[in-house]
Design an enzyme around this catalytic site. Sequence first.
Site, PDB file in Angstrom:
ATOM      1  N   HIS A 115      11.595  -8.522   1.009  1.00  0.00           N
ATOM      2  CA  HIS A 115      11.792  -8.437  -0.612  1.00  0.00           C
ATOM      3  C   HIS A 115      11.498  -9.568  -1.167  1.00  0.00           C
ATOM      4  CE1 HIS A 115      13.215  -4.431   0.520  1.00  0.00           C
ATOM      5  NE2 HIS A 115      12.977  -3.991  -0.396  1.00  0.00           N
ATOM      6  N   GLU A 154       2.880   4.742  -1.822  1.00  0.00           N
ATOM      7  CA  GLU A 154       1.997   3.837  -2.349  1.00  0.00           C
ATOM      8  C   GLU A 154       0.645   3.776  -2.123  1.00  0.00           C
ATOM      9  OE1 GLU A 154       4.884   3.005  -1.038  1.00  0.00           O
ATOM     10  OE2 GLU A 154       6.020   1.977  -2.430  1.00  0.00           O
TER      11      GLU A 154
END
Lengths: 333, 389
Positions: free
Chosen positions: A130, A61
């Site tokens: 998540h 990322e």
Amino acid sequence: MSQELLYWQALNRAMDVEMAADEAVFTLGEDVGLYGGSYRVTEGLHAKYGEWRVRDTPISENSFTGLGVGAALVGMRPVVEIMTINFLPLALDSIINGAAKIPFMSGGQFRMPLVVRMPGGVARQLGAQHAQRLEHTLMNVPGLRIAVPSTPQDAYWQLRQAIASDEPIILLEHELLYFSKGPVDLLADPPPMHRAALRRAGRDLTIVTYSRHALLSQDAAAELAKEGIEAEVIDLRSLKPIDWDTCASSIEKSHRLLVVEEDCRFAGAGAEIASALAERCFYSLDAPVRRLAGLDIPTPFNGTLEAATIPQVSDIVVAARALCQSGQESKAS
Amino acid sequence: MNRPITMPALSDTMNDGRLVRWLRKVGDPIRKGDALAEVETDKALMDVEAFHDGVLTGPLAPENAQVPVGSVIGYVADDAAQTPGAGRASAAPAAAATAAAPAAAAATAAAAAATAKTPPPAGATAPAGSVRASPYARRLAQQLGVDLTKLDSGQAAVHADAILDAAHRTSKSDLDAGPPYRIAPLSSIRASVARTVIRSLATPVFRVAAELPIGPLKSAAGQAKVSFTLMLARAAALAVKDNPLLNAAYTPEGLALRERVDVGIAIDTPGGLIAAVLRDVGARSLAQLAADWHGLRERVDSRRLKPEDYRGATFYLSNLGTFPVVHSFDAVLPPGAAAILCVGAAEGERAVFTLGCDHRVLAGADAARFLQSFARQLAEPGTLAGGTP
């Protein structure tokens, strides 16, 4: 002329229109290319525009967000997709130290026409790592702008506006909104990107909210109307900056404010909204500002417990009712 | 030492006075008898005079504020060295205008004792700073000249509603001019009715009356073994369905249009007036409505009415026909509805129906059309009993 589109389809149309109009627009991220995006937002774009402009990246990322920052510096208009906001912490250096700072530290010599898109929020039993809401982290970074569309129309408008902007813009999408449907007018003129929307007019209290909870708050307002409580629902659409004027003029009318958010309560997005509006509207408030927010705990996996950690429609109804009843209890019991 | 200057009682009917302007400023040397400020009483402009020599000292109550009799509006210091508030005049807290010093309470108590009235509740002696009030309530109190310390809201904090109530209620001086009296606390029902009717003051109402035959409806009620009032509600609801504007409510954003006709029916109780709401009177069967009505009456009698039992009516019905002397009457139209139907006592087979209408929603012709529909329902009550599926 509007058509019914799903939220992801609206984002997909926005990407397509912008990529067709400007060769400098490209997108990159995990699985955005051949796979078409985890939530289908880039579906069909790889075939149409090729792998040079729709780029699959490794699981890295900070590197690919940094690539986006660099591309923006040299005049491209990158749209970085971070698969979910839960991977945002890995990309924070590029966003906070790169995208948000370079235009300022270069004295405006560099622009930063960068868009970083990511879904977030509590979905359905994805576990604590998540199911996060990290808007508070980004709201505290000067130099960024944050849009939080709750409808397909806003998703379409705000992604297009973000791509057209020369400032670094974070687009926070919600995982449970991708398959929500709504009318989208592809040709209508959009309101300014950071203008809040009055979703429902009311006189008894003002609910200020954003993203998926703007929809839940409208459902709650419909429930409240049955018992005679008219809630005004303001969907912020943008968390940075925030359209305070729209909120304040509503509070001056209703004299009561309920802030509804999915973010965790402690130092969450609602903390800023509540305190700023309490400062500004103090003399108009007939009851203490009330926050309804997610619990301050990692999200449990168990579905029942998960639901209990974030405000549901019934919670909003109860909180709004309590807020309106302060001051209306009768004198004698 | 600092001697307080208080709002004087300049007439025997004066509860508070408006401080028009200060004639002297903080730091000015003053002599006993000097005019310090101008005050507007309920009758005239008068001066507030100094009772001591010294120096005018703040904090001063703001100009143009309504100040209760006896409240401190400023101070006289013996000499300039004792003027901590000098230069702070403009920073005088806004709350000072509503601050009742103990002197105010003492004055009230004295007046009460003199006329053998009920002594003021203990809470009345609390200084304003200790009153829990919302910021909006404080602002309204200042604008409307309501003394927060004299409000016994019975709640954890004073909210805007209590201020508006106080601003509208009978002033104490009107009562004091008459015979001795005692205060009976309002029942919750009376308090709620009072709030509702005050809120309805802003509604521009007009009335249209019709004298209609009620014989057929009476016999239909007897056959169906339901109350006449329920049959009236049913007939009215069907007439409302034919004239949907009667079911609307005015809001600043536009007319709130409702499909369902929920009829609020006035009920006389020992504690006061209640409008119990019967839901969906136009579409449900008479048997269902009768069961609901029975439940509502039971909850009224046992004082177990829930908010959903008396809130949210779209149309109102008030029947005084059980009092044979009542020819006709009109009622206050509660907020949230466009019309209220008032039913007088039967004279022979006819009764006078008066429809009170919100003119922001309805015009005279709308009311007339409704009354025509209603007259048809009264004439052919056969369709009422069965109900629509």
